[in-house]
Write an enzyme that holds these catalytic residues in place. Sequence first.
Site, short mmCIF file in Angstrom:
data_model
loop_
_atom_site.label_atom_id
_atom_site.label_comp_id
_atom_site.label_asym_id
_atom_site.label_seq_id
_atom_site.Cartn_x
_atom_site.Cartn_y
_atom_site.Cartn_z
N SER B 20 -3.83 13.65 -37.77
CA SER B 20 -4.02 12.60 -38.60
C SER B 20 -2.72 12.24 -38.89
O SER B 20 -2.40 11.43 -39.59
CB SER B 20 -4.36 13.77 -40.05
N ASN B 107 -2.51 22.72 -48.12
CA ASN B 107 -4.02 21.96 -49.08
C ASN B 107 -3.49 21.79 -50.68
O ASN B 107 -3.90 20.83 -51.17
CB ASN B 107 -4.62 23.02 -49.34
N THR B 152 -23.96 -23.16 -64.07
CA THR B 152 -25.09 -21.99 -63.88
C THR B 152 -25.71 -22.95 -62.99
O THR B 152 -26.19 -23.68 -62.37
CB THR B 152 -25.69 -21.96 -65.19
N HIS B 153 -25.82 -22.13 -62.53
CA HIS B 153 -26.49 -21.77 -60.51
C HIS B 153 -26.42 -22.83 -59.74
O HIS B 153 -26.94 -23.35 -58.95
CB HIS B 153 -27.94 -22.47 -61.23
N SER B 274 -6.42 -28.77 -38.47
CA SER B 274 -6.91 -28.36 -36.53
C SER B 274 -6.54 -30.23 -36.40
O SER B 274 -6.84 -31.40 -36.92
CB SER B 274 -8.91 -28.78 -36.70
N LYS B 280 -9.90 -31.97 -41.92
CA LYS B 280 -10.64 -30.94 -42.26
C LYS B 280 -8.71 -30.26 -42.98
O LYS B 280 -7.63 -30.32 -42.44
CB LYS B 280 -10.44 -29.68 -41.17
N GLU B 287 -10.40 -18.13 -48.45
CA GLU B 287 -12.34 -16.86 -46.77
C GLU B 287 -11.55 -15.86 -46.85
O GLU B 287 -12.48 -14.57 -47.12
CB GLU B 287 -12.62 -17.68 -45.70
N TYR B 314 -11.37 23.30 -50.24
CA TYR B 314 -10.50 22.95 -49.62
C TYR B 314 -12.10 22.25 -47.96
O TYR B 314 -12.11 23.50 -47.55
CB TYR B 314 -9.30 22.47 -48.79
N LYS B 322 -8.07 9.51 -47.06
CA LYS B 322 -6.68 9.06 -46.13
C LYS B 322 -7.20 7.26 -45.90
O LYS B 322 -6.64 5.87 -46.03
CB LYS B 322 -5.69 9.26 -45.69
#
Lengths: 359, 359, 359, 359
Positions: B20, B107, B152-153, B274, B280, B287, B314, B322
Amino acid sequence: MWGGRFDEGPSAIMREINASIPFDKILWREDIEGSRAHVAMLARQRIVSAEDAGTIDRGLQQIAAEYERDGVPEDWDLEDIHMTVEARLTEIVGPVAGRLHTARSRNDQVATDFRMWVRTANRRAIAGIEAVLAALVARAEEHAGTIMPGFTHLQTAQPVTLGHHLLAYFEMLMRDRSRFADALVRMDECPLGSAALAGTGFDLDRDMTAEALGFAQPTRNSLDAVSDRDFALDYLTAASQCSLHLSRLAEEFIIWASQPFGFVKLPDTLSTGSSIMPQKRNPDAAELVRGHAGRVIGCATSLMITMKGLPLAYSKDMQDDKPPVFEAAGLIDLSLAAMAGMVARIFRSAKRTTLPGRP
Amino acid sequence: MWGGRFDEGPSAIMREINASIPFDKILWREDIEGSRAHVAMLARQRIVSAEDAGTIDRGLQQIAAEYERDGVPEDWDLEDIHMTVEARLTEIVGPVAGRLHTARSRNDQVATDFRMWVRTANRRAIAGIEAVLAALVARAEEHAGTIMPGFTHLQTAQPVTLGHHLLAYFEMLMRDRSRFADALVRMDECPLGSAALAGTGFDLDRDMTAEALGFAQPTRNSLDAVSDRDFALDYLTAASQCSLHLSRLAEEFIIWASQPFGFVKLPDTLSTGSSIMPQKRNPDAAELVRGHAGRVIGCATSLMITMKGLPLAYSKDMQDDKPPVFEAAGLIDLSLAAMAGMVARIFRSAKRTTLPGRP
Amino acid sequence: MWGGRFDEGPSAIMREINASIPFDKILWREDIEGSRAHVAMLARQRIVSAEDAGTIDRGLQQIAAEYERDGVPEDWDLEDIHMTVEARLTEIVGPVAGRLHTARSRNDQVATDFRMWVRTANRRAIAGIEAVLAALVARAEEHAGTIMPGFTHLQTAQPVTLGHHLLAYFEMLMRDRSRFADALVRMDECPLGSAALAGTGFDLDRDMTAEALGFAQPTRNSLDAVSDRDFALDYLTAASQCSLHLSRLAEEFIIWASQPFGFVKLPDTLSTGSSIMPQKRNPDAAELVRGHAGRVIGCATSLMITMKGLPLAYSKDMQDDKPPVFEAAGLIDLSLAAMAGMVARIFRSAKRTTLPGRP
Amino acid sequence: MWGGRFDEGPSAIMREINASIPFDKILWREDIEGSRAHVAMLARQRIVSAEDAGTIDRGLQQIAAEYERDGVPEDWDLEDIHMTVEARLTEIVGPVAGRLHTARSRNDQVATDFRMWVRTANRRAIAGIEAVLAALVARAEEHAGTIMPGFTHLQTAQPVTLGHHLLAYFEMLMRDRSRFADALVRMDECPLGSAALAGTGFDLDRDMTAEALGFAQPTRNSLDAVSDRDFALDYLTAASQCSLHLSRLAEEFIIWASQPFGFVKLPDTLSTGSSIMPQKRNPDAAELVRGHAGRVIGCATSLMITMKGLPLAYSKDMQDDKPPVFEAAGLIDLSLAAMAGMVARIFRSAKRTTLPGRP
């Protein structure tokens, strides 16, 4: 504790969140192979001159040799493996490097690179499965007559043979194998030539690049080609189901190795001891295989969530496609290798006649 | 392609699956801090001599300085950060290093280290949230009178103010803040002294180590202390819900930045352009924040699956606790930083009166 | 509030947690069909007399007629659909009903019933996909020349045709279709005859029951046959990927129907209005298709988690296999039907030449 | 097989996908209680007359009595519980029923109803946890001196007492209890008055309705109030963690009840036997508790995915919030009841001195 981060300003944060080079550098072989196929095709189609193509190709070969020897440099300003290779190519061959970008976008480039990587991962998974299958068959033959208690609800039910029990896993892994194989068929199309989203006006020979890169054919729809990650999801769901099967076998090994069961004795190579508790042989490898199933399924869930509701065509969210695939691949490869080793060695000490704990 | 892996034999695979250190070396500060508190307590309780304790403490300080300067060496044979530190300590101070292991097991050691790391991650998340909250409040005040269409929607419904809209996220993030704060209260107990699973016969002063490491009190039950990962799950579920809120704001920024909406213009620092499509401004950072939500939720799912059905105490599966926490922490920290930057800058160009597209 | 529940005592809670009849009664057709095939085989193998088999078969036909007419009664004391049918059969034909249980266990019975149900669900999904494919092709032909802006990052990038855009979804759904088809091939084996876990001493003709129930062959390993739920997971992962594709199309419809985009006008049959906000046409159906993706993926995750780490052979946890499959099937069937309707109608009002918002 | 569905036409499909009454009818009590509080406030503020309010209130009380006696009718054309109640109210009291809708939208109405339902579910979970805690404490006292082997890695490690082992679960469930309690604090705000998204011009007394419905205060931001489902996610993540703890205890019971371990003998009320294998006592209830963890986590995942990336304010996707919450609530309630029963009875036969299998 945030001071430092914000002091660097938004550009630093932007650079950090944008950089995929820390994980996508693993794609360097596929990226260079894809570029070599692309420039060879551009030359054949007389879109770049044979001389320029040759220069670029030699440059790419040199980069491959460098990366093979020294690893891939990780410069966040170069964002990803594509720009990293391109920048180095420019250093080596000068402005002619720019020709490589003709009729290609990072969108179809990354779709091709990643698809090739996942294709190899599928093949590697199949090879790993076959190693476990071979170990299962060998042990099943040895223990075709070894009687053991069959369980339901972890209650002893009816006697079975250890051979029969092991062949249950043979069936599971054969289905896993077929899932990876189905995925290979489904992904056998080359995205190159789709460009940013709408293809290109150049007279490309997409069959040529597809063939050079080992694909059966080019993809049919350019919008789909750059925004599709089904091949990655197919890999992740196949890996998830395979990891579930391995987790079941691992659970059995752990229970069988407990003192009250005592069906198997774990060899030292597959377990760890404790200096202060010498009676213990901890089945670490089996537990890790069982634990890894959680992470592999987590990876599959992750990419499904990321892809949900994304409008066409490419969105940057799709940069989050790679870490779960790379992680799952490492986990499933290692789990298969460990389980092949365990199956091969865990029953050596089991007598051929009857296991303890018979009903 | 599997030849190499199997040629190395089961020991090599076992070593790899067991190690690990590639990911838990990030715990080095907590590990050394925990060891220093432990040895100081052992000395006070006269379990080790003051001289030995002093020698060990100086050795640990030297190691901390080395790691700070050179990073943590990654030797798979030393498995994890605990053995890595211990091995180096033995090199520095000789056999006396072994005294550090008195009345402690890996442990309870790892349970303490990891809990301390997660505690810091919770605090960092709260700081990150507060940065976004501050940005939201500042923008909301500026735009208290800026009329925009409420949806809404995704259909324009009734006019609202941009300030009111932004303060909806203030509410969400205040709840996120309270979740991380609740988690901090719940994890405020120190596992040290629980040993492998059953405590120890030595006369420890667990209140002393708990206090030295900043915990309100020691844990009550030793079996629970070494097999509990609720603190990690609390962090992951709080991070998941926070990432969902950020994904909603990111989605709005992406839609608002589209040409048909045109509500906001992304500053250059938070978007990419771009060369061949100059119209753009790609909302890359937004994102990525949206995409990261998928991965953070995948991390939470991962650890839940891993913990399911584990018998006490354990099990090695818990080593898989982790990677998802470290991954999620990196993602949520960066997402909060990016979103604080976006909120601070994205409305600079918005006029104070009325956004386009009003109902 | 718990008084009532605990006053009933543990038997009441046990009866409630054990009862699967509230959800598995949906399997009644498969259960009766499987029993009829089983008893016909028992008669051919002279394990039960032709007369008894005839009596049982007529009883089963009568039950089928009753359930078709009146629904399946839900008595928790009879636990599941198998015991419900068996108890009714005993009422109708008397003790001879017990012969039906010869050489069969509920473990292979439920594995067979559920596999048959999932097989039908796969076929229904394929039919649903084909309806969407047909609608996509029809619209793509009509709009082969309709220019619209192509997007990446939701930024207008290059012009494409609406026909080309729609055919991207044709590609996605063709892959979905192939996934369901692959699943059908993989599950084409009949578990009957595996009994509780170890097969049976009776001289069964497993080819006969397999053929009668439409399977290519019997399963090979009895332990695997009763503890395998891969066929359910194959269905759920295929449904998940399909739901992801539908969620992407739904997202586009929602964005395109917003006033700033205005690319499409939702027909009244596929949207709802608001009396006080007449300008709104809420894309309810598209939003529900997008939302359903979350639930379908949740169902796949659910069954994966349940199966993780289960030792062989049957464990009662596997009773939790059915609710997620039944739920996902209802959601994906309805989503496909709704999306076929949307694709068929949403572009009627779109002019054949150019959509608004062109680049 | 799709003919029927498509023959019905898009309106039928639309009606089916839109209808939430099959699952949200469970909210009828909350819906009627919320409406009574709303109309009482409207009367106090003189927005409706005292006479009309009285008429409406009596009508609502009559409906409550009808539903209590006969159940809630399920008419898909009435879509949801709100319209179902409203339609019945109109039948009873005539057009005055329409006044109930003054200054309220279905968006704030459903947010209030659902929040109240989840609040009760949190309280029920806490009561269920307390029943398990009481059983654990009682058994732990009885077995304070019962020595048993303590395990790590399912290997016998050091002796512990059964009482100590059981109290590990006491700690886990105390944390679960605190999570549900934290959730109750966080959700203690009433959305009523937020209307569709932007509040209302009427002079409402939101403190009055909040108090009448048992909330500490009204929500602060109307956009957040109608689009927030954190309270449902808080419940689902708390239930997930609780189900994980129960799955661990269930796993131990299953292993302990196996013949090789033989630590416990399952009472007949908590297990099932097999007529042909009388040696078996299948731990069905424990296996179902373990299996249910998969489904509860699946429910949490489901709602997280559904909420990801939703722009403000209300979107119809949020109708998919309820099925996972209702399902998880049924599963966690039953799991807690079953586990309380198991803990209370499973150790009756265990001797007070030493369990078999001691190290």
